[in-house]
Write a protein that holds these residues in place. Structure first.
Motif, PDB file in Angstrom:
ATOM      1  N   TYR A  80       0.883  -1.164   0.000  1.00  0.00           N
ATOM      2  CA  TYR A  80       0.000   0.000   0.000  1.00  0.00           C
ATOM      3  C   TYR A  80       0.925   1.220   0.000  1.00  0.00           C
ATOM      4  CZ  TYR A  80      -4.470   2.308   0.894  1.00  0.00           C
ATOM      5  OH  TYR A  80      -5.614   3.051   0.788  1.00  0.00           O
ATOM      6  N   ASP A  81       1.422   1.539  -1.206  1.00  0.00           N
ATOM      7  CA  ASP A  81       2.530   2.484  -1.362  1.00  0.00           C
ATOM      8  C   ASP A  81       2.443   3.683  -0.420  1.00  0.00           C
ATOM      9  OD1 ASP A  81       3.952   1.104  -3.303  1.00  0.00           O
ATOM     10  OD2 ASP A  81       2.799   1.960  -4.942  1.00  0.00           O
ATOM     11  N   PRO A  82       3.591   4.024   0.209  1.00  0.00           N
ATOM     12  CA  PRO A  82       4.897   3.344   0.106  1.00  0.00           C
ATOM     13  C   PRO A  82       5.063   2.226   1.129  1.00  0.00           C
ATOM     14  CG  PRO A  82       5.154   5.295   1.436  1.00  0.00           C
ATOM     15  CD  PRO A  82       3.681   5.241   1.049  1.00  0.00           C
ATOM     16  N   GLU A  83       3.986   1.894   1.838  1.00  0.00           N
ATOM     17  CA  GLU A  83       4.090   0.945   2.941  1.00  0.00           C
ATOM     18  C   GLU A  83       3.707  -0.475   2.514  1.00  0.00           C
ATOM     19  OE1 GLU A  83       2.975   3.849   6.672  1.00  0.00           O
ATOM     20  OE2 GLU A  83       1.345   2.845   5.603  1.00  0.00           O
ATOM     21  N   ILE A  84       4.085  -1.432   3.362  1.00  0.00           N
ATOM     22  CA  ILE A  84       3.598  -2.806   3.249  1.00  0.00           C
ATOM     23  C   ILE A  84       2.817  -3.077   4.529  1.00  0.00           C
ATOM     24  CG2 ILE A  84       4.231  -5.237   3.103  1.00  0.00           C
ATOM     25  CD1 ILE A  84       6.785  -4.181   1.616  1.00  0.00           C
ATOM     26  N   ILE A  85       1.543  -3.457   4.364  1.00  0.00           N
ATOM     27  CA  ILE A  85       0.630  -3.586   5.488  1.00  0.00           C
ATOM     28  C   ILE A  85       0.298  -5.051   5.738  1.00  0.00           C
ATOM     29  CG2 ILE A  85      -1.623  -2.934   6.418  1.00  0.00           C
ATOM     30  CD1 ILE A  85       0.306  -0.582   6.056  1.00  0.00           C
ATOM     31  N   TYR A  86       0.397  -5.460   6.998  1.00  0.00           N
ATOM     32  CA  TYR A  86       0.062  -6.815   7.422  1.00  0.00           C
ATOM     33  C   TYR A  86      -1.026  -6.704   8.485  1.00  0.00           C
ATOM     34  CZ  TYR A  86       0.932 -11.129  10.205  1.00  0.00           C
ATOM     35  OH  TYR A  86       0.814 -12.297  10.926  1.00  0.00           O
ATOM     36  N   GLU A  87      -2.205  -7.258   8.191  1.00  0.00           N
ATOM     37  CA  GLU A  87      -3.311  -7.265   9.143  1.00  0.00           C
ATOM     38  C   GLU A  87      -3.625  -8.704   9.547  1.00  0.00           C
ATOM     39  OE1 GLU A  87      -6.350  -3.621   8.903  1.00  0.00           O
ATOM     40  OE2 GLU A  87      -6.413  -4.907   7.124  1.00  0.00           O
ATOM     41  N   LEU A  88      -4.071  -8.847  10.792  1.00  0.00           N
ATOM     42  CA  LEU A  88      -4.283 -10.178  11.346  1.00  0.00           C
ATOM     43  C   LEU A  88      -5.477 -10.162  12.294  1.00  0.00           C
ATOM     44  CD1 LEU A  88      -3.077 -13.107  11.736  1.00  0.00           C
ATOM     45  CD2 LEU A  88      -1.748 -12.144  13.616  1.00  0.00           C
TER      46      LEU A  88
END
Length: 243
Positions: free
Chosen positions: A169-177
């Motif tokens: 999710y430019d510029p980030e990388i998102i990890y949801e759990l």
């Protein structure tokens, strides 16, 4: 107590006779959809500045929701090398969730001297590798305290009630759990405190064909800068479940 900018989670230090731990404040967000989109969290992350990673959480009566924001490809690169494990400890029980996973038989080293000398080419290579890596993530592995695999499950369709998603999710990388509460994964005690540790495997050795013959020359500084971004991730924190 450490002061932080407005808009991020307040940090509290819990100090006991033996140790101290970071306690994250619950985010006042509801109706979380596990889709690796950070907009629902309204920017309310606690930032581990040394790793350039943000963490947020909330919970309801049934589930705990976590979001990890890797701020750029440099902060995420150790995950490409060693995967990611979230250790969960509650009521004296410890369990691990491995996601994303590294499939070592598919991994190959694409680096060479020319790439190390060209910043744009390095960035392009990393971006391509990250995208392929994310597209491969379909499963979550459950492990015990001894790192022994207990189950390999579909990340969004399984009987454990776990749901995980990771995306760029430019510029980030998102990890949801999402993790169910009151199961074998999370068994909160009377204090409702859950301790967690996010870590990658230690994979700091440079590919042999890059490292060989380059130490001591003008590419040495590039080697050092590159090795800095593959240092393993290790974040420890606690959170308190509430209704």
């Amino acid at each position: 107590m450490k002061s932080i900018k407005s808009g991020i989670i307040v940090l509290t230090l819990l100090i006991s006779a033996c140790s101290s731990a970071i306690l994250l404040e619950k985010s006042d967000v509801t109706d979380i959809t596990v889709d690796a989109n950070p907009s629902e969290w309204n920017g309310r992350f606690f930032n581990f500045d040394d790793k350039n990673i943000g963490v947020a959480y909330t919970n309801d009566n049934e589930n705990l929701y976590l979001c990890f924001a890797f701020r750029d490809f440099r902060s995420f690169f150790p995950v490409l090398r060693g995967g990611l494990t979230l250790w969960i400890e509650s009521d004296n029980r410890k369990i691990g969730l491995k996601f994303p996973l590294v499939y070592r038989e598919r991994r190959r080293e694409d680096f060479n001297r020319d790439i190390l000398r060209n910043r744009n080419e390095m960035r392009k290579l990393f971006e391509e590798r990250i995208q392929k890596f994310l597209e491969n993530q379909k499963e979550v592995q459950i492990i015990n305290e001894e790192n022994y695999p207990l189950a390999l499950i579909n990340k969004s369709d399984n009987t454990y009630g776990i749901k995980a998603e990771i995306n760029k999710y430019d510029p980030e990388i998102i990890y949801e759990l999402r993790i169910p509460i009151g199961t074998g994964l999370i068994n909160p005690g009377k204090d409702k405190i859950v301790s967690m540790k996010l870590e990658t495997e230690e994979q700091t050795q440079m590919p042999a064909r890059i490292d060989s013959g380059m130490r001591g020359n003008r590419d040495g500084s590039r080697i050092q800068r590159f090795s800095n971004i593959i240092e393993p991730i290790e974040l420890e924190f606690s959170l308190k479940l509430s209704r």
